[in-house]
Design a protein around this motif. Sequence first.
Motif, PDB file in Angstrom:
ATOM      1  N   GLY A 147       5.453  -7.657  30.519  1.00  0.00           N
ATOM      2  CA  GLY A 147       6.704  -8.397  30.646  1.00  0.00           C
ATOM      3  C   GLY A 147       6.679  -9.702  29.891  1.00  0.00           C
ATOM      4  N   LYS A 148       5.769  -9.813  28.929  1.00  0.00           N
ATOM      5  CA  LYS A 148       5.632 -11.025  28.119  1.00  0.00           C
ATOM      6  C   LYS A 148       4.753 -10.697  26.920  1.00  0.00           C
ATOM      7  N   GLU A 149       4.674 -11.620  25.975  1.00  0.00           N
ATOM      8  CA  GLU A 149       3.833 -11.411  24.806  1.00  0.00           C
ATOM      9  C   GLU A 149       2.360 -11.598  25.157  1.00  0.00           C
ATOM     10  N   PRO A 150       1.488 -10.733  24.659  1.00  0.00           N
ATOM     11  CA  PRO A 150       0.060 -10.949  24.858  1.00  0.00           C
ATOM     12  C   PRO A 150      -0.408 -12.215  24.139  1.00  0.00           C
ATOM     13  N   GLN A 151      -1.602 -12.646  24.478  1.00  0.00           N
ATOM     14  CA  GLN A 151      -2.184 -13.843  23.859  1.00  0.00           C
ATOM     15  C   GLN A 151      -2.345 -13.651  22.354  1.00  0.00           C
ATOM     16  N   SER A 152      -2.197 -14.742  21.609  1.00  0.00           N
ATOM     17  CA  SER A 152      -2.407 -14.718  20.167  1.00  0.00           C
ATOM     18  C   SER A 152      -3.893 -14.632  19.859  1.00  0.00           C
ATOM     19  N   LEU A 153      -4.229 -14.388  18.599  1.00  0.00           N
ATOM     20  CA  LEU A 153      -5.636 -14.326  18.200  1.00  0.00           C
ATOM     21  C   LEU A 153      -6.351 -15.630  18.507  1.00  0.00           C
ATOM     22  N   ASP A 154      -5.746 -16.753  18.183  1.00  0.00           N
ATOM     23  CA  ASP A 154      -6.376 -18.033  18.431  1.00  0.00           C
ATOM     24  C   ASP A 154      -6.603 -18.253  19.931  1.00  0.00           C
TER      25      ASP A 154
END
Length: 285
Positions: free
Chosen positions: A270-277
Amino acid sequence: MILIGGSTGQLGKEVIAQLLRRNAKGLFAVLARDPEKAKPYADQGIEVRYGDYDRPSELGPAFAGIDRFLFISTMSQNRGEQQRHVVDAARASGVRHVAYTGLAIRDIATSGVRELMESHFETEDRIRASGMRWTFLRNTMYAEAIAQIAGPKAPAEGVFLPGGTGRVPYALRREMGEAAANMLLQEGHEGKTYTLTGPSSWSYADIVAALSRRAGRPLVYQDIPEAALADGLRAAGLPEFVIWLTLGTIRDIRDGQYDLPSRDLATLLGKEPQSLDEMLGAVFA
């Protein structure tokens, strides 16, 4: 009632943590082999059911009254046999719905770790044939594997691996556990296969670029020969199985086997996963 398999493992712990955050205590029980490892759950008032996948005759009571079973795959070298026991016991006990955590890969037949990982797809086939309803959660490589494979010196020295330009849509184990927990508390997922990967893929060069940003100075990615890595692993005293698994996994990365970006993880979260950084900040903390 929901039963969580693999409850004392790393992914299982993340699933349970999310269920508790969702105020689902009382809606689930946990399956464990070792009473000592399961004691923290019992201390919280969570029902613990005991069962050993290598002792199929003991599994029946663990599944009694269970409607939905999260079957977190094992990492045993005899995983195929263990998981046949589990599927058969769940079916015989009247479990209605099995959600199985497998592997997101392009072609298992050409994988460098086929001998171990093909059991994921054999288990899926057995679940389909069982008559139970099913959901398959095909997980990408955990972002935590970056630190394991690249080594603890990567944030300071860079990455030296034979991964070529292969890319992987990594995701944090915590987020895959959260996605699985969300799915268990919802309806409408029966008969669906989810590719639980990040929406973008990254190469080792991308990882080193992100580590360089964190370090504030340029680091290097060196695409070394596979034989050089094998020699280094043996010199470190690692068991041959671990060496085989590491080399085969990196070969699959190089060959694009895991390059399957998807929106499925974001949908279940229900949201964007964490970015690479953000992921690298977590795994190298």
